[in-house]
Design an enzyme around this catalytic site. Structure first.
Site, PDB file in Angstrom:
ATOM      1  N   CYS A 133      -5.196   3.691   9.767  1.00 19.52           N
ATOM      2  CA  CYS A 133      -5.716   5.050   9.816  1.00 19.52           C
ATOM      3  C   CYS A 133      -7.211   5.041  10.129  1.00 19.52           C
ATOM      4  O   CYS A 133      -7.928   5.993   9.811  1.00 19.52           O
ATOM      5  CB  CYS A 133      -5.428   5.799   8.519  1.00 19.52           C
ATOM      6  SG  CYS A 133      -6.123   5.031   7.045  1.00 19.52           S
ATOM      7  N   PHE A 162       0.864  -1.193   0.000  1.00 19.66           N
ATOM      8  CA  PHE A 162       0.000   0.000   0.000  1.00 19.66           C
ATOM      9  C   PHE A 162       0.903   1.246   0.000  1.00 19.66           C
ATOM     10  O   PHE A 162       0.760   2.146   0.818  1.00 19.66           O
ATOM     11  CB  PHE A 162      -0.934   0.042   1.213  1.00 19.66           C
ATOM     12  CG  PHE A 162      -1.823  -1.156   1.376  1.00 19.66           C
ATOM     13  CD1 PHE A 162      -3.000  -1.265   0.651  1.00 19.66           C
ATOM     14  CD2 PHE A 162      -1.502  -2.167   2.269  1.00 19.66           C
ATOM     15  CE1 PHE A 162      -3.844  -2.359   0.811  1.00 19.66           C
ATOM     16  CE2 PHE A 162      -2.329  -3.268   2.438  1.00 19.66           C
ATOM     17  CZ  PHE A 162      -3.502  -3.372   1.701  1.00 19.66           C
ATOM     18  N   ALA A 201      -3.270  -5.682  -2.981  1.00 15.52           N
ATOM     19  CA  ALA A 201      -2.258  -6.002  -1.968  1.00 15.52           C
ATOM     20  C   ALA A 201      -2.438  -7.408  -1.412  1.00 15.52           C
ATOM     21  O   ALA A 201      -1.453  -8.146  -1.236  1.00 15.52           O
ATOM     22  CB  ALA A 201      -2.312  -4.974  -0.847  1.00 15.52           C
TER      23      ALA A 201
END
Length: 400
Positions: free
Chosen positions: A343, A232, A283
Site C-alpha cells: 500500500c 499482517f 510478522a
C-alpha cells in the site's frame, strides 16, 4: 470576465501551467510567486490560480508554507465553492457507489479520486467515518457532515483525525463524534462472503480496509480445500475471505491482539471458528520461526503496512518487501500460491514486483505471476496522482 473576489496566486513564468490545465490537482510551493501578499494568506484560504501570464487556471485552497501549496478544487476559476458545490461532489461520489454495491458498506469518498482533495469517508451502514486530511476541510466539517447525513441517511458521523497526512498539513491528531452516537462495539460487515468486525473508533484507519475487496475475492476463488496463512491479517482480511471460499483452514498472524480478537469473532460469526487460528507477534519474527516448523500452506498472503510511505523511504521499503517475500516463499507448498501486497504509493508496480521477485528468487523458488490486483472501484484513481492508486497485489504460483 468579472474580477474574482478571491486572492490570486500566480505560477512562476517557468512553471508548467499545462500540467494544471491537463488535470493535475497540486501546485508545489517552489512553483509559485510567493510575494508578501501570497505569504499573507491564511492556511486553507480560497484563492484563484493564474499562470505566468495572469490567465486564470483554477480555484482552490492555498497553504503556501506547506509542500503542497495549492490544491485545485475546481478547474473553473469562477466556480462558487458553496454548499451546493459540496453537495454536487458528494452526490456524485454516492451515485457511483450506489451503482457498484448492493449494501451500504464501502469507501464513499476517496479524496482526489472523487475531486474532494484530502477527504476520506468510509461507510458502515448508518455510520460514516470521516478523515479530513486538509485544512480547508476542517473549516467545513459541520457543513460536510450535514450534507452527508442528508444524502445517506446515516445517523452517526465519526471524525478520525489520526492520519499521517494531517500532520503534514499541520493539523492536530484528534478524533470526535460529529453527530449521533458512536457504536460501543465493533460493527459487523459482510464482504466477499465473509464477516468482518470493524472497530470504527479504536481500530486502524477507519476500522476496515475496503480497498482489498477484489483481491480478497481472488484469493477466495483459489481457496477451496486450501491451507491458508494470512500475515499482517488485521481483523481477518484474506484469511476470512479464504474460509468463505471453502478453505480447509486459515492461520492469521498480526502484531495486534485486539485486531486478532476481532478476526476470531468474525470467524465465529461465519461459523468457521474451528477452522481459524491466530498467532500474535512481529510478522518478520513469526515467519522466521515458522521456517523451522513443519507446517506448509497452499496459499500464503502478506499484506503489510506501507513500508515506503514516501520517496525518501523507498530504498528501505523495497528491502522490506524483498525480505517479506524471501521469508514467506519457503512456507508455500509446492505448486501453491504466494500473494504479496503493497500500500506504498512511493513504490510503483514495477519496483514492487521487482522487489518481490528478488525475494522469491533468494528463497530458491520458481515463480509465475498469475494475478495483478489493485484497489476496488470505490477507490477511484486520479490519473495524475500515484497516491490514489497506492494498492498493488501480486499473486505468484510457485512451481513444484
Amino acid at each position: 470576465m468579472t474580477a474574482s473576489p478571491f486572492p490570486v496566486l500566480r505560477l512562476k513564468p517557468k512553471a508548467d501551467a499545462r500540467r494544471i490545465r491537463h488535470g493535475h490537482p497540486f501546485v508545489w510551493s517552489d512553483e509559485l510567486v510567493l510575494d508578501r501578499r501570497a505569504r499573507g494568506l491564511a492556511p486553507g484560504a480560497i484563492a484563484v490560480l493564474e499562470d505566468g501570464e495572469r490567465q486564470p487556471l483554477a480555484i482552490g485552497t492555498a497553504s503556501v508554507d506547506a509542500k503542497i501549496a495549492f490544491r485545485v478544487l475546481d478547474r473553473d476559476p469562477g466556480a462558487r465553492l458553496d454548499g451546493d458545490w459540496l453537495r454536487a461532489r458528494l452526490s456524485a461520489a454516492l451515485a457511483l457507489r450506489a451503482r457498484l454495491f448492493d449494501a451500504p458498506f464501502y469507501r464513499l469518498v476517496h479524496a482526489e479520486g472523487d475531486a474532494l482533495p484530502g477527504l476520506i469517508v468510509d461507510r458502515f451502514g448508518d455510520v460514516l467515518v470521516l478523515q479530513p486530511n486538509a485544512i480547508w476541510l476542517e473549516e467545513r466539517l459541520d457543513e460536510i457532515t450535514a450534507i452527508l447525513t442528508d444524502l445517506t441517511g446515516a445517523t452517526t458521523v465519526i471524525k478520525n483525525g489520526q492520519s499521517r497526512a494531517r500532520a503534514q498539513e499541520g493539523l492536530p491528531e484528534e478524533s470526535a463524534t460529529l453527530t449521533g452516537t458512536a457504536p460501543d462495539a465493533a460493527l459487523p460487515v459482510q464482504m466477499t462472503g465473509a464477516t468482518y468486525l470493524a472497530d470504527v473508533t479504536g481500530g486502524q484507519k477507519t476500522g476496515l480496509f475496503y480497498d482489498q475487496r477484489p483481491n480478497h475475492a481472488f484469493v477466495a476463488g483459489l481457496a477451496r480445500g486450501a491451507r491458508v496463512l494470512d500475515v499482517f491479517a488485521h481483523v481477518g482480511g484474506f484469511g476470512l475471505a479464504a474460509l468463505a471460499g471453502g478453505a480447509e483452514s486459515a492461520l492469521a498472524v498480526d502484531a495486534s491482539a485486539p485486531a486478532l480478537a476481532l478476526a476470531e469473532q468474525g470467524a465465529a460469526a461465519m461459523g468457521q471458528g474451528a477452522r481459524f487460528e491466530t498467532r500474535q507477534g512481529d510478522a518478520f519474527a513469526v515467519l522466521e520461526a515458522m521456517a523451522e516448523e513443519p507446517a506448509r500452506f497452499d496459499i500464503v498472503i502478506a499484506d503489510p503496512p506501507a513500508f515506503a510511505p514516501s520517496k525518501s523511504a523507498l530504498t528501505q521499503g523495497l528491502r522490506a518487501y524483498e525480505r517479506i517475500a524471501r521469508l514467506a516463499a519457503p512456507l508455500v507448498a509446492p505448486g501453491g500460491t504466494l500473494v504479496l501486497c503493497s500500500c506504498s504509493h512511493a513504490a510503483d508496480l514495477g519496483k514492487f514486483r521487482a522487489a518481490c521477485l528478488r525475494g522469491i528468487g533468494r528463497a530458491g523458488r520458481d515463480p509465475r505471476l498469475i494475478y495483478t490486483g489493485f484497489a476496488g472501484p470505490d477507490h477511484p484513481q486520479h490519473p495524475a496522482l500515484t497516491e490514489t492508486g497506492y494498492l498493488k497485489a501480486l499473486a505468484f504460483r510457485l512451481l513444484p
